[in-house]
Write a protein that holds these residues in place. Sequence first.
Motif, PDB file in Angstrom:
ATOM      1  N   TYR A 205       0.800  -1.215   0.000  1.00 47.51           N
ATOM      2  CA  TYR A 205       0.000   0.000   0.000  1.00 47.51           C
ATOM      3  C   TYR A 205       0.839   1.273   0.000  1.00 47.51           C
ATOM      4  CZ  TYR A 205      -3.705  -3.324   0.918  1.00 47.51           C
ATOM      5  OH  TYR A 205      -4.565  -4.378   0.816  1.00 47.51           O
ATOM      6  N   THR A 206       1.979   1.248   0.676  1.00 47.30           N
ATOM      7  CA  THR A 206       2.853   2.433   0.616  1.00 47.30           C
ATOM      8  C   THR A 206       3.368   2.649  -0.797  1.00 47.30           C
ATOM      9  OG1 THR A 206       3.520   2.125   2.940  1.00 47.30           O
ATOM     10  CG2 THR A 206       4.945   3.496   1.545  1.00 47.30           C
ATOM     11  N   ALA A 207       3.705   1.554  -1.474  1.00 47.27           N
ATOM     12  CA  ALA A 207       4.147   1.665  -2.867  1.00 47.27           C
ATOM     13  C   ALA A 207       3.037   2.240  -3.741  1.00 47.27           C
ATOM     14  CB  ALA A 207       4.583   0.301  -3.388  1.00 47.27           C
ATOM     15  N   ALA A 224      -7.800  13.805  -9.633  1.00 47.64           N
ATOM     16  CA  ALA A 224      -9.024  13.122  -9.211  1.00 47.64           C
ATOM     17  C   ALA A 224      -8.815  11.613  -9.142  1.00 47.64           C
ATOM     18  CB  ALA A 224     -10.168  13.454 -10.168  1.00 47.64           C
ATOM     19  N   THR A 225      -8.027  11.069 -10.076  1.00 46.07           N
ATOM     20  CA  THR A 225      -7.711   9.641 -10.041  1.00 46.07           C
ATOM     21  C   THR A 225      -6.879   9.308  -8.816  1.00 46.07           C
ATOM     22  OG1 THR A 225      -7.779   9.551 -12.452  1.00 46.07           O
ATOM     23  CG2 THR A 225      -6.650   7.749 -11.326  1.00 46.07           C
ATOM     24  N   VAL A 226      -5.939  10.179  -8.461  1.00 47.06           N
ATOM     25  CA  VAL A 226      -5.140   9.981  -7.250  1.00 47.06           C
ATOM     26  C   VAL A 226      -6.042   9.957  -6.021  1.00 47.06           C
ATOM     27  CG1 VAL A 226      -3.359  11.017  -5.784  1.00 47.06           C
ATOM     28  CG2 VAL A 226      -3.057  10.963  -8.261  1.00 47.06           C
ATOM     29  N   ALA A 227      -7.056  10.801  -6.017  1.00 47.49           N
ATOM     30  CA  ALA A 227      -7.994  10.815  -4.892  1.00 47.49           C
ATOM     31  C   ALA A 227      -8.722   9.479  -4.769  1.00 47.49           C
ATOM     32  CB  ALA A 227      -8.995  11.956  -5.062  1.00 47.49           C
ATOM     33  N   VAL A 228      -9.048   8.850  -5.880  1.00 48.11           N
ATOM     34  CA  VAL A 228      -9.703   7.547  -5.839  1.00 48.11           C
ATOM     35  C   VAL A 228      -8.743   6.474  -5.312  1.00 48.11           C
ATOM     36  CG1 VAL A 228     -10.888   5.767  -7.181  1.00 48.11           C
ATOM     37  CG2 VAL A 228     -11.284   8.183  -7.692  1.00 48.11           C
ATOM     38  N   VAL A 229      -7.459   6.574  -5.666  1.00 48.06           N
ATOM     39  CA  VAL A 229      -6.473   5.656  -5.084  1.00 48.06           C
ATOM     40  C   VAL A 229      -6.486   5.799  -3.561  1.00 48.06           C
ATOM     41  CG1 VAL A 229      -4.033   5.015  -4.945  1.00 48.06           C
ATOM     42  CG2 VAL A 229      -5.013   5.722  -7.140  1.00 48.06           C
ATOM     43  N   GLY A 230      -6.550   7.030  -3.087  1.00 54.57           N
ATOM     44  CA  GLY A 230      -6.642   7.260  -1.648  1.00 54.57           C
ATOM     45  C   GLY A 230      -7.879   6.635  -1.044  1.00 54.57           C
ATOM     46  N   PHE A 231      -8.993   6.737  -1.753  1.00 56.33           N
ATOM     47  CA  PHE A 231     -10.231   6.113  -1.271  1.00 56.33           C
ATOM     48  C   PHE A 231     -10.069   4.597  -1.142  1.00 56.33           C
ATOM     49  CE2 PHE A 231     -14.149   3.886  -2.562  1.00 56.33           C
ATOM     50  CZ  PHE A 231     -14.956   4.202  -1.480  1.00 56.33           C
ATOM     51  N   LEU A 232      -9.443   3.980  -2.143  1.00 47.76           N
ATOM     52  CA  LEU A 232      -9.236   2.533  -2.085  1.00 47.76           C
ATOM     53  C   LEU A 232      -8.316   2.151  -0.932  1.00 47.76           C
ATOM     54  CD1 LEU A 232      -8.875   1.620  -5.876  1.00 47.76           C
ATOM     55  CD2 LEU A 232     -10.829   1.190  -4.372  1.00 47.76           C
ATOM     56  N   LEU A 233      -7.260   2.927  -0.712  1.00 46.79           N
ATOM     57  CA  LEU A 233      -6.400   2.651   0.438  1.00 46.79           C
ATOM     58  C   LEU A 233      -7.188   2.738   1.738  1.00 46.79           C
ATOM     59  CD1 LEU A 233      -3.108   4.581  -0.496  1.00 46.79           C
ATOM     60  CD2 LEU A 233      -3.477   2.113  -0.477  1.00 46.79           C
ATOM     61  N   PHE A 234      -8.065   3.716   1.831  1.00 45.44           N
ATOM     62  CA  PHE A 234      -8.899   3.872   3.024  1.00 45.44           C
ATOM     63  C   PHE A 234      -9.787   2.649   3.213  1.00 45.44           C
ATOM     64  CE2 PHE A 234     -12.492   5.346   5.510  1.00 45.44           C
ATOM     65  CZ  PHE A 234     -11.910   6.193   6.450  1.00 45.44           C
ATOM     66  N   VAL A 235     -10.412   2.183   2.155  1.00 44.15           N
ATOM     67  CA  VAL A 235     -11.288   1.022   2.218  1.00 44.15           C
ATOM     68  C   VAL A 235     -10.513  -0.241   2.593  1.00 44.15           C
ATOM     69  CG1 VAL A 235     -12.746  -0.509   0.824  1.00 44.15           C
ATOM     70  CG2 VAL A 235     -13.014   1.965   0.657  1.00 44.15           C
ATOM     71  N   GLY A 237      -8.158  -0.473   4.563  1.00 41.18           N
ATOM     72  CA  GLY A 237      -7.721  -0.439   5.952  1.00 41.18           C
ATOM     73  C   GLY A 237      -6.586   0.505   6.241  1.00 41.18           C
ATOM     74  N   ARG A 238      -5.984   1.102   5.238  1.00 44.74           N
ATOM     75  CA  ARG A 238      -4.916   2.087   5.451  1.00 44.74           C
ATOM     76  C   ARG A 238      -5.573   3.462   5.526  1.00 44.74           C
ATOM     77  NH1 ARG A 238      -3.387  -2.978   5.624  1.00 44.74           N
ATOM     78  NH2 ARG A 238      -1.130  -3.219   5.720  1.00 44.74           N
ATOM     79  N   ARG A 239      -6.227   3.714   6.634  1.00 51.09           N
ATOM     80  CA  ARG A 239      -7.115   4.879   6.729  1.00 51.09           C
ATOM     81  C   ARG A 239      -6.349   6.197   6.671  1.00 51.09           C
ATOM     82  NH1 ARG A 239     -12.210   3.330   7.844  1.00 51.09           N
ATOM     83  NH2 ARG A 239     -12.541   1.250   8.711  1.00 51.09           N
ATOM     84  N   LEU A 240      -5.251   6.294   7.419  1.00 48.94           N
ATOM     85  CA  LEU A 240      -4.510   7.555   7.423  1.00 48.94           C
ATOM     86  C   LEU A 240      -3.873   7.799   6.057  1.00 48.94           C
ATOM     87  CD1 LEU A 240      -3.428  10.021   8.864  1.00 48.94           C
ATOM     88  CD2 LEU A 240      -1.492   8.638   9.675  1.00 48.94           C
ATOM     89  N   GLN A 241      -3.190   6.792   5.525  1.00 51.39           N
ATOM     90  CA  GLN A 241      -2.583   6.944   4.202  1.00 51.39           C
ATOM     91  C   GLN A 241      -3.640   7.299   3.160  1.00 51.39           C
ATOM     92  OE1 GLN A 241      -0.598   3.137   3.654  1.00 51.39           O
ATOM     93  NE2 GLN A 241       1.410   4.105   3.891  1.00 51.39           N
TER      94      GLN A 241
END
Length: 514
Positions: A205-207, A224-235, A237-241
């Motif tokens: 996930y860090t990668a 906007a695509t980067v924001a969706v990557v962030g959403f997936l990381l949140f889902v 379990g990497r909530r802060l990242q």
Amino acid sequence: MLELNKSGTDRSEPGRLPAQDPGPDAAPDTRPAGDSPSSGPDAAADRVPLRPYLIAGAILCALYFLYAYFQYARFGSPSWDLGIFEQEVRAYAGFDAPVVDIKGPGYLILGDHFSPIVALLAPLYWIWPSAESLLFAQAALFALGAVIVGRTTQQILGGRSGLCVTVAYGLSWGIQEAVKADFHEIAFAVPLLALVCRALLLKRYTAALLWSLPLVLVKEDLGATVAVVGFLLFVYGRRLQGALLAAFGVAAFVVTLVVLIPAASSAGRYDYWTKIDKNGEQDVSMLDSVLGVLDSSVKIEMLVFLIGITAFMALRSPLTLLILPTLGWRLLSQDSNHWGMVWHYSAILMPVLFLALADGVRRSRGSHRPWLASYAKVAVPVAAAIAVAMTQHLPLRDLLRPDTYRTDDARSQAARAALDAIPAGSRVETDITLMAHLTSDRTVYWVGGAPGTAPDIVAINLDFGWSRPIQDPVAYAEQLHPEARYRLKHRGGSFVVMERTTPEPAKIPGVRGD
């Protein structure tokens, strides 16, 4: 359908790779964020050989470049974009501001699209100062995407699935149409998105976070695509990242469109808003744009073929969410060029969709629905068969035609003769036909787009497709530039070269004195 959490729907079976991390409600992972396990299936996956995919990538790179090179050599560039990007890269290679005179004398290209990552091509341009270097770079970047997509697929699915997906991706219509459309900045996004999706699938996930950051330098909408990557990381379990990356993506998107591009633009605004709120001269409300996202059969066809090339298995993966920002602005646009299956706009969707295919197959193998588990066993070869079958209607089919390799036809010879009549270092106003062949060592303007400059040369292809046939080329040149006089210097076939006979203007618009 697309699933963010597999709990209660599918189950893994003995001997099969586990599904993607099921999300925040799953049992906690005691490994540090971004780490992969040192043993088990993932460790075995890391032993997947790289060589077959490098060979496949080299073959695809050769095919892409071969097509693009002969299209260029036959003076068949479909738009002015190759010339625009060469002027940009040439400026970076000379450590100058990225001024693109094709868009207008002195035009700073960062005020059009925000793509500073293109500066990475400057070292290649030092070695190979030609538009062909950009075509090669794009071919290599697309092929690199194939290597990443294919090898990742084999890592998570095993067997020969990786090479099948490499073929399916490599021959996909989104990539082929982008090759035909000459170079575009989105070539950089293709391997970057492949690396992002790979990292998500392998739970690195860090990668995934780090690979997504450079996307904001590729094109303004990719924040906007980067924001969706962030959403997936949140889902996952990497909530802060995830929250930080989503916030960064949104901020980059807003700042680029509202601050950076207007600051670089002579008009002080982001010009492409008009693609959404205007249809020709008619204003279109945002509500009408939203209600009209599926108002064309061309749009629907594009959506069907986007998912269809993955045998519809991409719908089983949350990675498919990453295509929504790009699809969103394209469907909202009033410009029909954005809707269909041509041009380069779908290339960045291909690595996402084919890795979503791999993820969807992995999720479906252990499904309690027998038909879905059975279909998952054949989905990958079906996708490869679809790609091969579609190629007979796509650009790379031309590589099987002898005429593709002929550059000695009368039209090409006439075009090269016209080039020879244009001195190196001159300021040239021309149309698309000769443009990308002139930008390496001349200052080039778009015909009709440089009033008051009195260029040294006006060179046109009379068969270019003018709204009105040009009967008197010299009169046409003087109509464009009443401040100067021209004479016919060369004429061969449909190509005409006129040179200025009056002195150069004391002050040329867009050109600063030393």
